[in-house]
Motif scaffolding. Structure first.
Motif, PDB file in Angstrom:
ATOM      1  N   ASP A 629       0.817  -1.210   0.000  1.00 14.18           N
ATOM      2  CA  ASP A 629       0.000   0.000   0.000  1.00 14.18           C
ATOM      3  C   ASP A 629       0.857   1.269   0.000  1.00 14.18           C
ATOM      4  O   ASP A 629       0.623   2.208   0.754  1.00 14.18           O
ATOM      5  CB  ASP A 629      -0.946   0.008   1.214  1.00 14.18           C
ATOM      6  CG  ASP A 629      -2.040   1.067   1.070  1.00 14.18           C
ATOM      7  OD1 ASP A 629      -2.364   1.424  -0.075  1.00 14.18           O
ATOM      8  OD2 ASP A 629      -2.538   1.547   2.106  1.00 14.18           O
ATOM      9  N   TYR A 630       1.854   1.290  -0.905  1.00 16.63           N
ATOM     10  CA  TYR A 630       2.707   2.480  -1.015  1.00 16.63           C
ATOM     11  C   TYR A 630       1.879   3.687  -1.453  1.00 16.63           C
ATOM     12  O   TYR A 630       1.003   3.565  -2.319  1.00 16.63           O
ATOM     13  CB  TYR A 630       3.815   2.264  -2.051  1.00 16.63           C
ATOM     14  CG  TYR A 630       4.850   1.247  -1.675  1.00 16.63           C
ATOM     15  CD1 TYR A 630       5.457   1.261  -0.424  1.00 16.63           C
ATOM     16  CD2 TYR A 630       5.262   0.276  -2.587  1.00 16.63           C
ATOM     17  CE1 TYR A 630       6.433   0.334  -0.092  1.00 16.63           C
ATOM     18  CE2 TYR A 630       6.230  -0.653  -2.270  1.00 16.63           C
ATOM     19  CZ  TYR A 630       6.814  -0.624  -1.019  1.00 16.63           C
ATOM     20  OH  TYR A 630       7.780  -1.543  -0.691  1.00 16.63           O
ATOM     21  N   GLU A 631       2.190   4.824  -0.893  1.00 12.34           N
ATOM     22  CA  GLU A 631       1.583   6.055  -1.380  1.00 12.34           C
ATOM     23  C   GLU A 631       2.234   6.414  -2.717  1.00 12.34           C
ATOM     24  O   GLU A 631       3.441   6.294  -2.888  1.00 12.34           O
ATOM     25  CB  GLU A 631       1.792   7.188  -0.385  1.00 12.34           C
ATOM     26  CG  GLU A 631       1.093   8.483  -0.802  1.00 12.34           C
ATOM     27  CD  GLU A 631       1.291   9.607   0.198  1.00 12.34           C
ATOM     28  OE1 GLU A 631       0.701  10.687  -0.016  1.00 12.34           O
ATOM     29  OE2 GLU A 631       2.030   9.407   1.189  1.00 12.34           O
ATOM     30  N   VAL A 632       1.397   6.837  -3.656  1.00 12.98           N
ATOM     31  CA  VAL A 632       1.895   7.276  -4.961  1.00 12.98           C
ATOM     32  C   VAL A 632       1.973   8.802  -4.920  1.00 12.98           C
ATOM     33  O   VAL A 632       0.970   9.487  -4.840  1.00 12.98           O
ATOM     34  CB  VAL A 632       0.982   6.804  -6.103  1.00 12.98           C
ATOM     35  CG1 VAL A 632       1.516   7.290  -7.454  1.00 12.98           C
ATOM     36  CG2 VAL A 632       0.866   5.279  -6.103  1.00 12.98           C
ATOM     37  N   ILE A 633       3.197   9.297  -4.956  1.00 13.52           N
ATOM     38  CA  ILE A 633       3.433  10.740  -4.811  1.00 13.52           C
ATOM     39  C   ILE A 633       3.842  11.315  -6.159  1.00 13.52           C
ATOM     40  O   ILE A 633       4.742  10.797  -6.821  1.00 13.52           O
ATOM     41  CB  ILE A 633       4.533  11.015  -3.768  1.00 13.52           C
ATOM     42  CG1 ILE A 633       4.111  10.452  -2.405  1.00 13.52           C
ATOM     43  CG2 ILE A 633       4.834  12.494  -3.666  1.00 13.52           C
ATOM     44  CD1 ILE A 633       5.210  10.499  -1.363  1.00 13.52           C
ATOM     45  N   VAL A 678      -2.898   5.842  -9.731  1.00 12.58           N
ATOM     46  CA  VAL A 678      -3.683   5.643  -8.509  1.00 12.58           C
ATOM     47  C   VAL A 678      -3.033   6.434  -7.373  1.00 12.58           C
ATOM     48  O   VAL A 678      -1.891   6.893  -7.479  1.00 12.58           O
ATOM     49  CB  VAL A 678      -3.767   4.149  -8.140  1.00 12.58           C
ATOM     50  CG1 VAL A 678      -4.496   3.369  -9.220  1.00 12.58           C
ATOM     51  CG2 VAL A 678      -2.377   3.560  -7.919  1.00 12.58           C
ATOM     52  N   ALA A 679      -3.753   6.590  -6.264  1.00 17.04           N
ATOM     53  CA  ALA A 679      -3.215   7.339  -5.122  1.00 17.04           C
ATOM     54  C   ALA A 679      -2.384   6.442  -4.208  1.00 17.04           C
ATOM     55  O   ALA A 679      -1.461   6.915  -3.534  1.00 17.04           O
ATOM     56  CB  ALA A 679      -4.354   7.975  -4.337  1.00 17.04           C
ATOM     57  N   HIS A 680      -2.725   5.141  -4.144  1.00 22.58           N
ATOM     58  CA  HIS A 680      -1.991   4.163  -3.333  1.00 22.58           C
ATOM     59  C   HIS A 680      -1.837   2.892  -4.154  1.00 22.58           C
ATOM     60  O   HIS A 680      -2.731   2.510  -4.919  1.00 22.58           O
ATOM     61  CB  HIS A 680      -2.746   3.855  -2.028  1.00 22.58           C
ATOM     62  CG  HIS A 680      -2.696   4.971  -1.040  1.00 22.58           C
ATOM     63  ND1 HIS A 680      -1.782   5.039  -0.033  1.00 22.58           N
ATOM     64  CD2 HIS A 680      -3.467   6.077  -0.936  1.00 22.58           C
ATOM     65  CE1 HIS A 680      -1.972   6.129   0.670  1.00 22.58           C
ATOM     66  NE2 HIS A 680      -3.001   6.785   0.136  1.00 22.58           N
ATOM     67  N   SER A 681      -0.710   2.211  -3.994  1.00 16.17           N
ATOM     68  CA  SER A 681      -0.441   1.028  -4.812  1.00 16.17           C
ATOM     69  C   SER A 681      -1.492  -0.065  -4.617  1.00 16.17           C
ATOM     70  O   SER A 681      -1.747  -0.836  -5.544  1.00 16.17           O
ATOM     71  CB  SER A 681       0.957   0.475  -4.508  1.00 16.17           C
ATOM     72  OG  SER A 681       1.060   0.072  -3.148  1.00 16.17           O
ATOM     73  N   SER A 682      -2.114  -0.111  -3.440  1.00 15.11           N
ATOM     74  CA  SER A 682      -3.137  -1.147  -3.197  1.00 15.11           C
ATOM     75  C   SER A 682      -4.317  -1.015  -4.152  1.00 15.11           C
ATOM     76  O   SER A 682      -5.021  -1.993  -4.417  1.00 15.11           O
ATOM     77  CB  SER A 682      -3.633  -1.065  -1.754  1.00 15.11           C
ATOM     78  OG  SER A 682      -4.212   0.203  -1.492  1.00 15.11           O
ATOM     79  N   GLN A 683      -4.543   0.197  -4.692  1.00 19.72           N
ATOM     80  CA  GLN A 683      -5.663   0.413  -5.616  1.00 19.72           C
ATOM     81  C   GLN A 683      -5.440  -0.257  -6.966  1.00 19.72           C
ATOM     82  O   GLN A 683      -6.376  -0.380  -7.758  1.00 19.72           O
ATOM     83  CB  GLN A 683      -5.899   1.914  -5.797  1.00 19.72           C
ATOM     84  CG  GLN A 683      -6.357   2.613  -4.522  1.00 19.72           C
ATOM     85  CD  GLN A 683      -6.374   4.133  -4.653  1.00 19.72           C
ATOM     86  OE1 GLN A 683      -5.861   4.688  -5.622  1.00 19.72           O
ATOM     87  NE2 GLN A 683      -6.959   4.808  -3.675  1.00 19.72           N
TER      88      GLN A 683
END
Length: 884
Positions: A629-633, A678-683
């Protein structure tokens, strides 16, 4: 004066005079009609033509260029090279002729100690367009050259246009006199070998109309007059370094010297050897620079040009006696000579070297296989009692196998044959004509781009889709069938230009958004979104309801489900790329990609197939990143700052001074990317690798399903497994062993069946011989055996019958049905052949009656067809042929 010093002095001189320094663009051209940047002005064409407003009034650059249209002249003349660097200064409606001429003369003649190039006035000549009195006058005023040293030339040499309606204007060129040892006196008009062009000034001031060649009308003056000049860096270098040609300058000579050492040849001893050494030096440098800009060898487009250069290099090495692989040291020498001007070559050296070595290895294998094909062609030519190898064979070897014509001629000569070079050249010309026709059609497309210039003048299209899926805007322009119109009606297909949009235009491997554009009384379904010119977005639409007019308010609406899928796929591409680099190392570098909702494809530099274990590991690493669930910045910053952060730039992509950096898991995945994410890798949901294959000698392609599509694929595979466990009554974990066991049993059973059928057929041999008839002195065995398991069974039976017939002249023709198709095998023994009976002829006669074809050798041949009912007639035809 070293080449990098000439480069630096050029930029410094014009920067001091108010020019914006523009870094060299990639060799990969943005122009859809060009594969490569072929001139220093190419990156500035949108500004020179007025299609895009210039971001600065004056500019200076040293541009990497590549031309291969005169490739056969490389190494032969002093001025032909494939890769070259063009120093250019440009004015977009700012200064014009007088200032451009003054700058050129000042830089050329200012002493080296004061920052100039230090040319002596006595060595310089000038040409102007024959009717350009203004330029003639400025040259006299500024340089003080006598009239006879300012020569008036015709339109062929001193007038510029694109060949299509648009900007045009006269040129003025500066030449350097190499001295009487190099040719006749009299200036450039007399001898362009002695008088070498070093600088070309183009004065773009007119608008030309339709026409062919030099036959066109000048419609009037351009609204703003532009300057486009170019000084050949290599030409100035070989003059300032006191060498004979561009192959001997400091950036090229080290490769030439190494090639001489590797081949055991002395440069300057034999003309033919010198030409080949120059070809090697030129082509290695060109290939290095093309590889540096991310192109990889392939059989189409830019990759084919690169492959051709590299294979010509191998050919030249072979003709100089080198059979083994030597690209590694040659490219290393070229990199050392070029990296002072292009430090990225050092940074990307591992990838560049890997691609070069892989291509050389592949071509050496191709030469081996091509040699086999050529040997067969030579044998066939000899059998036909001809002394000339066909041009079609030479063309096949060249076009399909990349076998150079020179090597074909060399090897044919060793076999005592010539090659029909005229026929080969004719086929090559036909191929080039087809390519030119295609290029002309693409050029016409470019001519139609002028329709966008008025819209681009309003500014860039603002993309708001990173933060929202809908935005209010207005209809800035409508284009139907290539023409600007004021309205479009229901059923029309049109292009819509908007000041702002949320719809993503296809770029960076990401497919364009799906969605609609709606307004009062109309609805437009978006079928594609593109950027026809830099900074301008065009929406291709179908008017599904009402009528839309320029100036109306509008709202762009992105299909939310499509965008979500596209975000998943694009972010998934970054994860797969990062996983590949983690497992394989930094040499596994993305070289291309394509992604859309539910699917991604990624090309990467790698020389061998991935094992199943490695594929599984890549998939696991990527999915672990999803679970993390990495944040995508995303951040916007200067290109230089992004590079300092270690952000990866992908080859083939164009970046401005401000770039967008996408981080997933911090530095683990940090790339320059303008796509949606996406905003988070989990998406992303799930990544399911479905394929991995070769797309070139040093390139692989990996494919994956993403998100819900990946889940559906896993669900389908699970359903198959459940069916197998139920049918085989075997637990899932034991399925591989159970299936292996069944396959082994099946193989054994098939072998037993085949053995039984072979014995049954063999048991028919006595009957076949007993029922055989005689036609003259020949024993003729014919029969139709019905359904058979394979053609091999029939062939085996025919040869057995022939063997048991003994010394008697015997012809055997047996037919059967294999996989619902008629097959006939004919065999003759030595005595039958002495009597004039040939199996190949008989099989062909029979096959024609069955609706097919056949043939083979005189002793054994095969025919087939489509009509089973014609088997009796086919056998009767064989009897009739033998009786006749």
């Amino acid at each position: 004066m070293q080449t990098v010093d000439i480069h630096r002095r050029w930029l410094d001189f014009f920067a001091d005079r108010g020019h914006t320094v523009v870094p060299s663009a990639s060799l990969i051209s943005d122009d859809p009609t060009l594969m490569f940047t072929i001139a220093g002005m190419v990156p500035f064409i949108p500004y020179l033509t007025g299609l895009v407003p210039a971001p600065y009034p004056r500019a200076v650059s040293v541009q990497k260029c590549l031309r291969t249209n005169d490739i056969e002249e490389v190494g032969v003349t002093a001025r032909h090279g494939t890769f070259f660097q063009m120093c250019g200064n440009f004015s977009f409606g700012d200064y014009f002729k007088k200032e451009a001429i003054a700058y050129a003369w000042e830089l050329l003649t200012t002493p080296e100690a004061q920052g100039g190039y230090g040319f002596e006035e006595r060595d310089l000549w000038v040409t102007v367009y024959k009717d350009d009195d203004e330029s003639f006058g400025y040259w006299k005023e500024i340089s003080g050259l006598p009239d006879h040293r300012i020569q008036r030339m015709g339109m062929d040499s001193n007038y510029w246009s694109t060949g299509l309606p648009g900007p045009a204007g006269p040129c003025s060129e500066v030449f350097y006199d190499r001295g009487p040892a190099y040719g006749a006196e009299g200036g450039p008009a007399a001898d362009e070998d002695r008088y070498v062009e070093i600088w070309n000034l183009v004065f773009t001031e007119y608008l030309r109309g339709e026409g062919v060649g030099n036959d066109f009308e000048i419609l009037g003056d351009l609204p703003s007059k532009n300057i486009d000049t170019g000084m050949g860096l290599e030409r100035v270098a070989f003059i300032k370094q006191g060498v004979e040609n561009l192959y001997e300058i400091d950036q090229v000579r080290p490769v030439l010297d190494l090639a001489a050492e590797l081949t055991g040849k002395r440069y300057g001893a034999v003309h033919e050897d010198d030409v080949r050494l120059r070809v090697i030096a030129d082509h290695v440098r060109s290939s290095l620079m093309i590889l540096g800009d991310g192109v990889t060898p392939s059989n189409e487009g830019r990759g084919y040009v690169l492959r051709r250069l590299m294979r010509r290099t191998v050919r030249a090495l072979r003709l100089l006696g080198v059979q083994e692989a030597v690209f590694s040291p040659l490219f290393e020498a070229s990199k050392a000579a070029m990296s002072a001007g292009y430090p990225e070559l050092e940074r990307d050296w591992s990838r560049i070297r890997q691609s070069a070595v892989a291509e050389e290895d592949a071509f050496l294998r191709t030469l081996a296989s091509g040699t086999t094909i050529l040997d067969l062609a030579v044998e066939s030519t000899r059998k036909s009692q001809s002394a000339e190898l066909g041009g079609d064979t030479a063309f096949l070897l060249h076009d399909t196998y990349g076998f150079p014509i020179d090597i074909t001629m060399e090897m044919a000569s060793e076999a005592g044959l010539t090659v029909d070079v005229d026929a080969f050249k004719k086929l090559m010309t036909e191929q080039r004509d087809r390519a030119k026709t295609d290029a002309r059609s693409k050029k016409q497309i470019l001519a139609d781009m002028s329709v966008y210039s008025a819209f681009r003048a309003h500014g860039e299209t603002h993309f708001t889709g990173y933060d929202e899926l809908e935005t209010d805007t207005s209809i800035l322009g409508l284009i139907v069938d290539g023409h600007s119109v004021d309205r479009a009606r229901q059923g029309d297909t049109a292009e819509v230009i908007l000041p702002e949009t949320t719809l993503y235009a296809e770029a960076g491997g990401q497919e364009a958004d799906a969605g609609t554009i709606v307004g009062d009384g109309y609805e437009l379904t978006v079928t594609d979104v593109q950027r026809p010119v830099a900074g301008l977005t065009s929406h291709r639409v179908i008017v599904t309801r009402g009528e839309v007019a320029v100036g109306q308010s509008a709202r762009t609406v992105v299909d939310a489900q499509w965008r979500h899928g596209a975000r998943q796929a694009h972010s998934g591409t970054h994860l797969v790329h990062a996983a590949l680099r983690e497992i394989l190392g930094e040499n596994a570098h993305q070289s291309g990609s394509y992604n859309k909702a539910g699917y991604l494809r990624l090309d990467f530099t790698w020389g061998q197939a991935l094992s199943p274990a490695t594929r599984s590991e890549v998939e696991e690493v990527a999915n672990n990143a999803i679970r993390a669930d990495y944040e995508v910045i995303t951040r916007e910053m200067a290109l230089s700052d992004a590079r300092e952060l270690g952000a990866m730039a992908l080859f083939g992509e164009k970046y401005g001074e401000t770039v967008r950096v996408v981080d997933i898991g911090g530095p683990w995945s940090r790339e320059l990317c303008a796509g949606t994410h996406v905003a988070h890798s989990s998406q992303i949901g799930l990544i399911n690798l479905i394929g991995e294959a070769s797309v070139g000698s040093s390139n692989r392609r990996i494919e994956s399903l993403v998100g819900h599509d990946a889940f559906k694929e896993f669900a389908a595979e699970r359903a198959i497994v459940n069916t197998l466990t139920s049918s085989l009554k075997t637990p899932r974990e034991q399925l591989p062993d159970r299936i292996s066991e069944l396959m082994a049993n099946l193989k054994a059973a098939n072998k037993r069946i085949a053995d039984f059928e072979a014995k049954a057929l063999a048991g028919r041999i006595p009957t076949l011989l007993a029922e055989a008839g005689r036609v003259g002195d020949v024993l003729l065995v014919t029969d139709s055996l019905g359904d058979l398991g394979s053609v091999d069974e029939l062939r085996h039976l025919v040869t057995q019958v022939r063997a048991q017939a003994g010394e008697t002249a015997t012809t055997v023709a047996l037919a059967g049905v294999v996989s619902h198709k008629p097959v006939i095998i004919v065999a003759t023994n030595a005595a039958a052949r002495e009597a004039g009976h040939k199996a190949g002829v008989l099989a062909r006669i029979a096959a024609q009656l069955m609706g097919g074809g056949g043939g083979g050798k005189d002793d054994l041949a095969q025919g087939g067809g489509a009509d089973v009912s014609m088997i009796p007639a086919a056998l009767d035809a064989i009897v009739s042929e033998i009786r006749g």
